[in-house]
Structures are given as structure tokens and as C-alpha cells.
Design an enzyme around this catalytic site. Structure first.
Site, mmCIF file in Angstrom:
data_model
loop_
_atom_site.group_PDB
_atom_site.id
_atom_site.type_symbol
_atom_site.label_atom_id
_atom_site.label_comp_id
_atom_site.label_asym_id
_atom_site.label_seq_id
_atom_site.Cartn_x
_atom_site.Cartn_y
_atom_site.Cartn_z
ATOM 1 N N GLU A 93 21.528 24.671 -44.677
ATOM 2 C CA GLU A 93 21.537 23.438 -43.886
ATOM 3 C C GLU A 93 20.699 23.533 -42.609
ATOM 4 O O GLU A 93 21.201 23.302 -41.495
ATOM 5 C CB GLU A 93 22.987 23.034 -43.576
ATOM 6 N N GLU A 102 26.481 23.103 -52.482
ATOM 7 C CA GLU A 102 27.803 22.809 -51.928
ATOM 8 C C GLU A 102 28.121 21.352 -52.237
ATOM 9 O O GLU A 102 27.272 20.480 -52.047
ATOM 10 C CB GLU A 102 27.861 22.990 -50.410
#
Length: 509
Positions: A158, A275
Site C-alpha cells: 500500500e 488483501e
């Protein structure tokens, strides 16, 4: 009545079991973690596992030292070997995430989580490349190049979020990715490397990542991103509550990479959702509920239409992003520190693991498959209201006409044995039992026994008649229920002298 076709509509994708998430990989050094993972693999059987912190200080890989007035670096793989050995012994391979930055190699002091994963760029890209090179060469030497080629290698986590990459500096991430990808291919051209592992709401990063990769001729073997449907965290002591978007938003997020990358060099690459979940917070108690399983059921049923894998974040309740867990139930599939009490979402995955490969039908509230031996399996779920404004319907009716083959000669008349496994707000629900107990902080051994018992799905058995190769299955689902129905042809071996009416010694009338 929904008439399910006899001819398969295709194969049911098992991309839902390609990978599962964990917390930081260092947790795999714990015995209770390994016991929980063993249970997961026995009942579900994931192929890969992905977690943070492979290169963070807790794993002790990057070890600078001074000798004869020179600064040198030793790369130590003691913990890495123990973690990966434990994974492979349980039949699961790593999905390597390269991060976070060792403190002694970092350009700054910004960290994330209570265990302080450093999220700043390297102060030396040469030393970062040396670290990546040494790590991968060690893995190839220890486990063999053919094995390590099956382990996807994701660059960072991220980077579009300032919490995970200093300043969310996109150019700095591209530089890190370029150095890393070339180093991976230097070790072996067959190793898989990819990214950019972005969080929801940053899809424009995909466009620029494709442009960067094409302009710089950077290796990319897969594209990765994350998907969540939760709103802002509303804090309470030791936890949060969040609003949720409909689960279909997860499927929309799954579809984004291929939609945006059409016409680019990355268009045909595998897409991995490394995820996904409703909430990204381990301390949101929604993860523990039957609602959560019913909410995610349509995602597991259809996710494979859009991506090559989607990895639930995370399998384990030992998930320490917000600190050591303070609540009994916490974020994952099961209660790790209390002898692996399973949750409704665990049962959803276990039910999926019992589905057949031939897809017969898929609807908004059901999935029907057939096994190679002819058994028919139905996964059904009650609709939920993700807004929380209502509890959802108290009862949900589903009527199916199913094609089945019965009799030793595969004829169309006979009976099927029906085994139904049910999880809802009351059944197969340790969380509800725990709440009824008074939410004990440290359950006694006898209370744990009750929680294990409560976590078992409720099971019923019956027979249904088969006429002209079909049987009618009527299901009424309770609120937030997920149910697995397995239909097996009955081969009746009852001896001719058996008569139930004579069990108490009476002669039949």
C-alpha cells in the site's frame, strides 16, 4: 422453484483458496500460530500465505556491523528459514511481500503498527538491492529454484498510503520497484515479481504504474491491489465500528485492474487481490459474526470471475497491527490464543472447500456444483443488509430442482442422502455463546470446551426421493445463515429381514 441444469456451466474457480493473509510473518515462529495454521490447512487447504515484515527488524535479516574500521552487512536468515520451513511443512507456500525497511537501512524514522515497521525508502538503493538479492539467492539455494519460482514476490504494501510509504511518494515507489524487480530477475528470470499492492481508492496508481513499467521497461509478472468495503473507523475502547458498503463493491474493486489496464502492456497479466475483507481493522468485531459470513458468501462464489486470486486478510486472530489483542475475538478466522475456536467465516471457507469442481448454477443466494463421483453440493446464504439499518430477513426461502444420478446403473429413480451443515446467529457460532456466557476475558477450560462445541455447525440428515433424475430441495434459511447441503445417492444395503417396526419386539400388523 429454480431448475438447475444438468450440464455444467463450466468449472468453479478456486481462486478464493490461492492465498490467505496473516499478520507479520514473524508470528509464524509461535507454536500456537502453527497449530492454528495446521487446522486451517486440514479443513480448507490454502496454497499460499502472505504477511508483512519479512525484511523488518523482527526477522533479523539485515545485520550491519563494523570490522577493521569498515561498515559491512551480514544477512541472517535464521528466522526466515524457520518461518518458511513451518509453512512448507503445513502444505502452504509463501507469497513474499518485500518490506518493511530495516531501521539501519532506512532513510527516516517513520513506522507503522505497534511493532514499528519502518515505511521510509532505503537510504541506499544499492544496499536494498543487495538485501533483496541475498534473500532470494538464499531461498533459491535452500528450497530450489523450481520451488521459489512458484512464490509470487510483491514489492511493498500500500505505497499509496502515507501510513505505509513515507509521503505516499509515487515516484519513490517506482524507483524502489524498478530496483527491486531488476534484482529479482537478476537472481532468476523465472521468479515472479509484481505490484503495486495499492489500497482501495487509488486506482489511478494502476494507470501510472503501467505507464512507468512500459517507459522504463521494468519487469512486471502480476498486478496486485487490495479491496475493502468499510468506512471510517468509529473508535470505542479497544475496538472500532465501521459502516459497510454492499459486498458487491468488493467485486467491483476486483474488476478494476483489468478494466483500467486494457490496452496496456499489463493487460493480460494475472491479477492478485492480496488483501480483501469487509473491514481492514483487526479490532472490528464484525469479523466474528454470522452476518460477516453471509455478507462475504457471494464474494467467494463470484470472485474468481474477476481475478486470479483474492486473499482474506487475515486467517489468524493473532493479528497485532493495533497492538497485542485485548479482546477474546479479534480479526481473523479463529481464536488463535484459545485453542483455535472457529468463526462463521471460517466455516464459509470450509464449506467452499467441500464444493465440487463442476459449476451447475450460481445465483444471488446460492451456488450449486457437482463432484466427479456425481455428488451434488449446494452452498446457500441468506441476504444481509450491510447498512445495519435492518437485521435482514428473519427467514429466506430457496427452492431448487437438482439433477442427480442414483442407483448402481446411474438410473433416474431412487433416493439421495442429504447432509445439511448450518451456521447462523445461534448455530455454529462461538461468539454468540461467548456473549451468553458474559463475555469472559479469559475463559476457563470448561468454558473453552463449550465454545468449541458451540463453534461446530449444526447438522441434520434426511433422504429425498429422486424421480426422472431430479430431486426437489426446499431450504428455509434463518437470518444471516450460511448452509452447505451435500446430496449423495443412496445405495441401500439394509438386509431383507430388517423391520423398524419390530424394534420393541412387536410383530408388524
Amino acid at each position: 422453484m429454480i431448475r438447475v441444469p444438468a450440464a455444467p456451466a463450466g468449472r468453479l474457480s478456486d481462486s478464493w483458496r490461492t492465498c490467505v493473509g496473516t499478520g507479520r510473518v514473524e508470528l509464524a515462529l509461535r507454536r500456537d500460530y502453527q497449530d492454528s495454521l495446521a487446522l486451517l490447512q486440514r479443513d480448507i487447504g490454502f496454497r499460499h500465505i502472505r504477511g508483512h515484515g519479512l525484511l523488518s527488524d523482527g526477522m533479523g535479516v539485515y545485520r550491519p556491523y563494523e570490522h577493521r574500521c569498515a561498515r559491512l552487512v551480514h544477512h541472517s536468515f535464521t528466522y526466515v528459514d524457520q518461518v518458511i520451513d513451518a509453512y512448507l511443512a503445513l502444505g502452504i507456500r509463501p507469497f513474499l511481500e518485500l518490506g518493511f525497511m530495516p531501521q539501519e537501512l532506512a532513510s527516516g524514522d517513520q513506522t507503522v503498527f505497534w511493532w514499528r515497521g519502518n515505511v521510509t525508502p532505503p537510504r541506499s538503493h544499492r544496499e536494498w538491492a543487495d538485501l533483496v538479492r541475498a534473500t532470494l539467492r538464499h531461498l533459491v539455494d535452500r528450497y530450489g529454484v523450481d520451488e521459489v519460482r512458484t512464490w509470487p514476490i510483491e514489492v511493498w504494501n500500500e505505497p499509496n498510503l502515507t501510513d505505509f510509504w513515507q509521503g505516499a511518494d509515487e515516484q519513490a515507489y517506482h524507483r524502489l520497484y524498478e530496483v527491486t524487480a531488476h534484482t529479482v530477475k537478476e537472481v532468476d528470470a523465472g521468479l515472479q515479481v509484481g505490484g503495486p499492492a495499492i489500497s482501495p481508492g487509488a486506482d489511478d496508481w494502476l494507470d501510472r504504474f503501467a505507464e512507468f513499467a512500459a517507459h522504463r521497461e521494468v519487469p512486471v509478472d502480476f498486478v496486485s491491489k487490495h479491496a475493502y468495503t468499510s468506512g471510517p473507523a468509529r473508535h470505542v475502547p479497544f475496538g472500532v465500528h465501521q459502516t459497510l458498503a454492499p459486498a458487491t463493491d468488493l467485486l467491483d474493486q476486483f474488476a478494476t485492474p483489468r478494466d483500467r489496464l486494457k490496452g496496456t502492456r499489463l493487460a493480460e497479466l494475472p491479477v492478485h487481490i492480496t488483501e480483501f475483507n469487509s473491514s481492514y481493522r483487526p479490532d472490528n468485531p464484525v469479523h466474528d459474526t454470522a452476518f460477516h459470513a453471509a455478507y462475504l458468501a457471494p464474494v467467494l462464489a463470484r470472485g474468481g470471475e474477476f481475478v486470479d486470486s483474492f486473499s482474506y486478510w487475515t486467517f489468524s486472530d493473532m493479528f497485532e497491527e493495533e497492538g497485542v489483542p485485548t479482546a477474546l475475538f479479534h480479526g481473523g478466522f479463529g481464536l488463535l490464543t484459545h485453542r483455535q475456536v472457529r468463526k462463521p467465516v471460517y466455516h464459509l471457507y470450509a464449506f467452499m472447500a467441500r464444493m465440487g469442481a463442476d459449476l451447475l448454477a450460481r445465483g444471488d443466494d446460492h451456488l450449486v456444483t457437482r463432484h466427479e463421483d456425481g455428488r451434488v453440493t449446494v452452498l446457500a446464504w441468506a441476504p444481509v443488509d450491510p447498512t445495519g439499518e435492518t437485521e435482514g430477513p428473519e427467514g429466506h426461502v430457496l427452492r431448487l430442482s437438482l439433477p442427480v444420478s442414483v442407483g448402481g446403473d446411474g438410473g433416474g429413480e431412487g433416493e439421495v442422502f442429504v447432509r445439511r451443515s448450518t451456521v447462523d446467529d445461534e448455530r455454529g457460532n462461538a461468539y454468540t455463546a461467548w456473549r451468553h456466557m458474559g463475555s469472559p476475558r479469559s475463559p476457563r477450560r470448561d468454558q473453552l470446551d463449550v465454545l468449541h462445541e458451540a463453534a461446530e455447525p449444526a447438522r441434520t440428515h434426511r433422504r429425498l426421493p429422486v424421480r426422472d433424475g431430479r430431486t426437489d430441495l426446499d431450504l428455509t434459511l434463518a437470518r444471516h445463515e450460511i448452509t452447505l447441503v451435500e446430496l449423495t445417492p443412496v445405495i441401500d444395503e439394509t438386509p431383507p429381514w430388517w423391520d423398524e417396526r419390530r424394534l420393541l419386539g412387536r410383530e408388524p400388523a
